[in-house]
Design a protein around this motif. Structure first.
Motif, PDB file in Angstrom:
ATOM      1  N   GLY A 157      50.223 -57.723  57.531  1.00  0.00           N
ATOM      2  CA  GLY A 157      49.092 -58.357  58.357  1.00  0.00           C
ATOM      3  C   GLY A 157      47.828 -57.431  58.207  1.00  0.00           C
ATOM      4  O   GLY A 157      47.788 -56.966  57.029  1.00  0.00           O
ATOM      5  N   SER A 158      46.835 -57.791  59.106  1.00  0.00           N
ATOM      6  CA  SER A 158      45.489 -57.090  58.666  1.00  0.00           C
ATOM      7  C   SER A 158      44.921 -56.491  59.916  1.00  0.00           C
ATOM      8  O   SER A 158      44.989 -57.199  60.990  1.00  0.00           O
ATOM      9  N   VAL A 159      44.331 -55.504  60.067  1.00  0.00           N
ATOM     10  CA  VAL A 159      43.461 -54.903  60.991  1.00  0.00           C
ATOM     11  C   VAL A 159      42.196 -54.580  60.687  1.00  0.00           C
ATOM     12  O   VAL A 159      41.867 -54.198  59.820  1.00  0.00           O
ATOM     13  N   THR A 160      41.382 -54.483  61.928  1.00  0.00           N
ATOM     14  CA  THR A 160      40.019 -54.169  61.906  1.00  0.00           C
ATOM     15  C   THR A 160      39.636 -52.667  62.706  1.00  0.00           C
ATOM     16  O   THR A 160      40.276 -52.352  63.690  1.00  0.00           O
ATOM     17  N   VAL A 161      39.063 -51.792  62.053  1.00  0.00           N
ATOM     18  CA  VAL A 161      38.577 -50.604  62.943  1.00  0.00           C
ATOM     19  C   VAL A 161      37.043 -50.616  63.255  1.00  0.00           C
ATOM     20  O   VAL A 161      36.356 -50.966  62.429  1.00  0.00           O
ATOM     21  N   GLY A 162      36.735 -50.372  64.582  1.00  0.00           N
ATOM     22  CA  GLY A 162      35.724 -50.547  65.005  1.00  0.00           C
ATOM     23  C   GLY A 162      35.316 -49.788  66.185  1.00  0.00           C
ATOM     24  O   GLY A 162      36.143 -49.021  66.765  1.00  0.00           O
ATOM     25  N   ARG A 163      34.252 -49.686  66.629  1.00  0.00           N
ATOM     26  CA  ARG A 163      33.562 -48.998  68.093  1.00  0.00           C
ATOM     27  C   ARG A 163      32.947 -50.047  68.766  1.00  0.00           C
ATOM     28  O   ARG A 163      31.882 -50.740  68.114  1.00  0.00           O
ATOM     29  N   ASP A 164      33.021 -49.952  70.092  1.00  0.00           N
ATOM     30  CA  ASP A 164      32.077 -50.896  71.005  1.00  0.00           C
ATOM     31  C   ASP A 164      30.654 -49.885  71.212  1.00  0.00           C
ATOM     32  O   ASP A 164      30.670 -48.848  71.406  1.00  0.00           O
ATOM     33  N   GLY A 165      29.659 -50.998  70.975  1.00  0.00           N
ATOM     34  CA  GLY A 165      28.234 -50.514  71.306  1.00  0.00           C
ATOM     35  C   GLY A 165      28.020 -50.575  72.668  1.00  0.00           C
ATOM     36  O   GLY A 165      28.622 -50.939  73.392  1.00  0.00           O
ATOM     37  N   ALA A 166      26.843 -50.025  72.976  1.00  0.00           N
ATOM     38  CA  ALA A 166      26.220 -49.987  74.434  1.00  0.00           C
ATOM     39  C   ALA A 166      25.966 -51.506  74.858  1.00  0.00           C
ATOM     40  O   ALA A 166      26.064 -51.716  75.979  1.00  0.00           O
ATOM     41  N   ASP A 167      25.773 -52.472  73.789  1.00  0.00           N
ATOM     42  CA  ASP A 167      25.547 -53.825  74.185  1.00  0.00           C
ATOM     43  C   ASP A 167      26.725 -54.555  74.328  1.00  0.00           C
ATOM     44  O   ASP A 167      26.714 -55.706  74.574  1.00  0.00           O
ATOM     45  N   GLY A 168      27.959 -53.893  73.998  1.00  0.00           N
ATOM     46  CA  GLY A 168      29.066 -54.633  74.334  1.00  0.00           C
ATOM     47  C   GLY A 168      29.811 -55.266  72.873  1.00  0.00           C
ATOM     48  O   GLY A 168      30.736 -55.427  73.112  1.00  0.00           O
ATOM     49  N   ARG A 169      28.981 -55.312  71.946  1.00  0.00           N
ATOM     50  CA  ARG A 169      29.443 -55.498  70.665  1.00  0.00           C
ATOM     51  C   ARG A 169      30.200 -54.707  69.937  1.00  0.00           C
ATOM     52  O   ARG A 169      30.094 -53.485  69.878  1.00  0.00           O
ATOM     53  N   ARG A 170      31.287 -55.259  69.247  1.00  0.00           N
ATOM     54  CA  ARG A 170      32.244 -54.336  68.465  1.00  0.00           C
ATOM     55  C   ARG A 170      31.828 -54.188  67.135  1.00  0.00           C
ATOM     56  O   ARG A 170      31.623 -55.365  66.475  1.00  0.00           O
TER      57      ARG A 170
ATOM     58  N   GLY B  54      38.304 -42.271  69.685  1.00  0.00           N
ATOM     59  CA  GLY B  54      36.699 -42.597  69.296  1.00  0.00           C
ATOM     60  C   GLY B  54      36.564 -43.718  68.706  1.00  0.00           C
ATOM     61  O   GLY B  54      35.527 -43.969  68.497  1.00  0.00           O
ATOM     62  N   CYS B  55      37.341 -44.378  68.358  1.00  0.00           N
ATOM     63  CA  CYS B  55      37.253 -45.779  67.841  1.00  0.00           C
ATOM     64  C   CYS B  55      38.523 -46.728  68.261  1.00  0.00           C
ATOM     65  O   CYS B  55      39.656 -45.903  68.681  1.00  0.00           O
ATOM     66  N   SER B  56      38.370 -47.965  67.900  1.00  0.00           N
ATOM     67  CA  SER B  56      39.796 -48.546  68.151  1.00  0.00           C
ATOM     68  C   SER B  56      40.033 -49.579  66.828  1.00  0.00           C
ATOM     69  O   SER B  56      39.626 -49.648  65.935  1.00  0.00           O
ATOM     70  N   VAL B  57      41.226 -50.015  66.924  1.00  0.00           N
ATOM     71  CA  VAL B  57      41.780 -50.838  65.989  1.00  0.00           C
ATOM     72  C   VAL B  57      42.673 -51.966  66.283  1.00  0.00           C
ATOM     73  O   VAL B  57      43.485 -52.008  67.284  1.00  0.00           O
ATOM     74  N   GLN B  58      41.914 -53.123  66.042  1.00  0.00           N
ATOM     75  CA  GLN B  58      42.462 -54.364  66.583  1.00  0.00           C
ATOM     76  C   GLN B  58      43.177 -55.258  65.470  1.00  0.00           C
ATOM     77  O   GLN B  58      42.686 -55.455  64.144  1.00  0.00           O
ATOM     78  N   ALA B  59      44.414 -55.994  65.827  1.00  0.00           N
ATOM     79  CA  ALA B  59      44.983 -56.568  64.974  1.00  0.00           C
ATOM     80  C   ALA B  59      44.111 -57.972  64.575  1.00  0.00           C
ATOM     81  O   ALA B  59      43.760 -58.730  65.410  1.00  0.00           O
ATOM     82  N   GLU B  60      43.871 -58.426  63.280  1.00  0.00           N
ATOM     83  CA  GLU B  60      43.026 -59.393  62.931  1.00  0.00           C
ATOM     84  C   GLU B  60      44.082 -60.710  62.593  1.00  0.00           C
ATOM     85  O   GLU B  60      43.485 -61.781  62.563  1.00  0.00           O
ATOM     86  N   SER B  61      45.344 -60.363  62.414  1.00  0.00           N
ATOM     87  CA  SER B  61      46.435 -61.083  62.508  1.00  0.00           C
ATOM     88  C   SER B  61      47.653 -60.452  63.056  1.00  0.00           C
ATOM     89  O   SER B  61      47.637 -59.482  63.520  1.00  0.00           O
TER      90      SER B  61
ATOM     91  N   GLU C   3      30.671 -61.869  57.433  1.00  0.00           N
ATOM     92  CA  GLU C   3      30.491 -61.026  58.799  1.00  0.00           C
ATOM     93  C   GLU C   3      30.760 -59.448  58.657  1.00  0.00           C
ATOM     94  O   GLU C   3      29.973 -58.637  59.103  1.00  0.00           O
ATOM     95  N   GLN C   4      32.053 -59.457  57.899  1.00  0.00           N
ATOM     96  CA  GLN C   4      32.399 -58.052  57.774  1.00  0.00           C
ATOM     97  C   GLN C   4      31.481 -57.264  56.893  1.00  0.00           C
ATOM     98  O   GLN C   4      31.488 -56.318  56.952  1.00  0.00           O
ATOM     99  N   MET C   5      31.196 -58.166  55.831  1.00  0.00           N
ATOM    100  CA  MET C   5      30.048 -57.490  54.695  1.00  0.00           C
ATOM    101  C   MET C   5      29.006 -56.826  55.546  1.00  0.00           C
ATOM    102  O   MET C   5      28.326 -55.875  55.229  1.00  0.00           O
ATOM    103  N   ALA C   6      28.528 -57.938  56.333  1.00  0.00           N
ATOM    104  CA  ALA C   6      27.139 -57.439  57.015  1.00  0.00           C
ATOM    105  C   ALA C   6      27.450 -56.220  57.976  1.00  0.00           C
ATOM    106  O   ALA C   6      26.402 -55.394  58.116  1.00  0.00           O
ATOM    107  N   ASP C   7      28.519 -56.330  58.768  1.00  0.00           N
ATOM    108  CA  ASP C   7      28.806 -55.166  59.563  1.00  0.00           C
ATOM    109  C   ASP C   7      28.843 -53.689  58.436  1.00  0.00           C
ATOM    110  O   ASP C   7      28.544 -52.766  58.874  1.00  0.00           O
ATOM    111  N   PHE C   8      29.397 -53.966  57.331  1.00  0.00           N
ATOM    112  CA  PHE C   8      29.834 -52.877  56.681  1.00  0.00           C
ATOM    113  C   PHE C   8      28.289 -52.276  56.107  1.00  0.00           C
ATOM    114  O   PHE C   8      28.006 -50.998  55.934  1.00  0.00           O
ATOM    115  N   LEU C   9      27.185 -53.080  55.750  1.00  0.00           N
ATOM    116  CA  LEU C   9      26.143 -52.904  55.225  1.00  0.00           C
ATOM    117  C   LEU C   9      25.255 -52.332  56.424  1.00  0.00           C
ATOM    118  O   LEU C   9      24.089 -51.970  55.918  1.00  0.00           O
TER     119      LEU C   9
END
Length: 229
Positions: free
Chosen positions: A55-68, A94-101, A179-185
């Motif tokens: 499968g695949s997962v994403t590593v992220g962090r929640d911002g103050a506005d609630g967006r990951r 300090g970060c979260s990992v969520q299943a993308e599938s 979307e992932q490319m935009a987040d990465f950049l």
């Protein structure tokens, strides 16, 4: 599982049997998560590191506005994640990992890497050496990403990202959607889409649906002076 272990840098220079012996000694367990499931949250205690089996997962962090904000996407069986945080001597990941599938992961207790076992077996020492190599490569990758993000204009960032993901045969394996490319950049998706469209109109890119190709990679060097051939 054997193929994932074979692909995992943590088990380099080890046979499948040796890798399984180490896992048995470590107390590793296999876990499954459905799409959207959290492998771990930001506030969880960092006492395990993980190997992706399926499968695949994403590593992220929640911002103050609630967006990951997505920091990374992991989709190759054998890839490690969470390994940095278990050695930082902090109380949470300090970060979260969520299943993308739907995913399967191998969770390995961090304490296994603190020292060799009382038997002082060669494979335990090897896996610790492999972990040091993993950290060295990760540090190098992060240095490269800092260079990319500080490269100036959005066009320079896009050029850097695409050039560094170009295969020796000239094909492009980006491994992320827009979307992932935009987040990465670190930019918004509309800004990224506008710049990609402009680069396409100027003949710098060929874009067909989600696929991007580089018809003239040498022209991208004009926008980014750090380039890996």
């Amino acid at each position: 599982m054997d193929q994932a272990l074979k692909n995992c840098d943590l088990f380099a220079h080890m046979s499948s049997d040796d890798a399984r012996l180490c896992l048995g000694c470590s107390g590793a367990v296999e876990k499954k998560y459905g799409k959207g499931g959290m492998v771990f949250c930001e506030t969880d205690s960092p006492n395990r590191l993980f190997v992706l089996l399926e499968g695949s997962v994403t590593v992220g962090r929640d911002g103050a506005d609630g967006r990951r904000a997505v920091m990374a996407r992991i989709d190759r069986p054998g890839d490690l994640f969470g390994e940095v945080y278990v050695f930082l001597d902090q109380s949470t990941y300090g970060c979260s990992v969520q299943a993308e599938s739907p995913v399967r992961v191998l969770a390995i207790p961090a304490k296994f890497f603190y020292s060799t076992c009382e038997k002082r077996c060669a494979m335990h020492a090897q896996i610790i050496r492999n972990m040091l190599s993993v950290f060295a490569r990760k540090a190098f990758f992060l240095t490269r990403r800092v260079s990319l993000l500080s490269s100036g204009s959005l066009r320079r960032k896009i050029a850097a990202l695409l050039l560094e993901h170009r295969s020796p045969d000239g094909s492009l394996v980006l491994g992320m959607n827009r979307e992932q490319m935009a987040d990465f950049l670190g930019v918004t998706r509309p800004s990224l889409s506008r710049e990609l469209a402009a680069m396409r109109d100027e003949g710098l890119l060929d874009i067909h649906g989600k696929a991007i190709a580089l018809p003239h990679p040498e022209r991208l060097k004009e926008f980014y002076d750090y380039f890996v051939p």
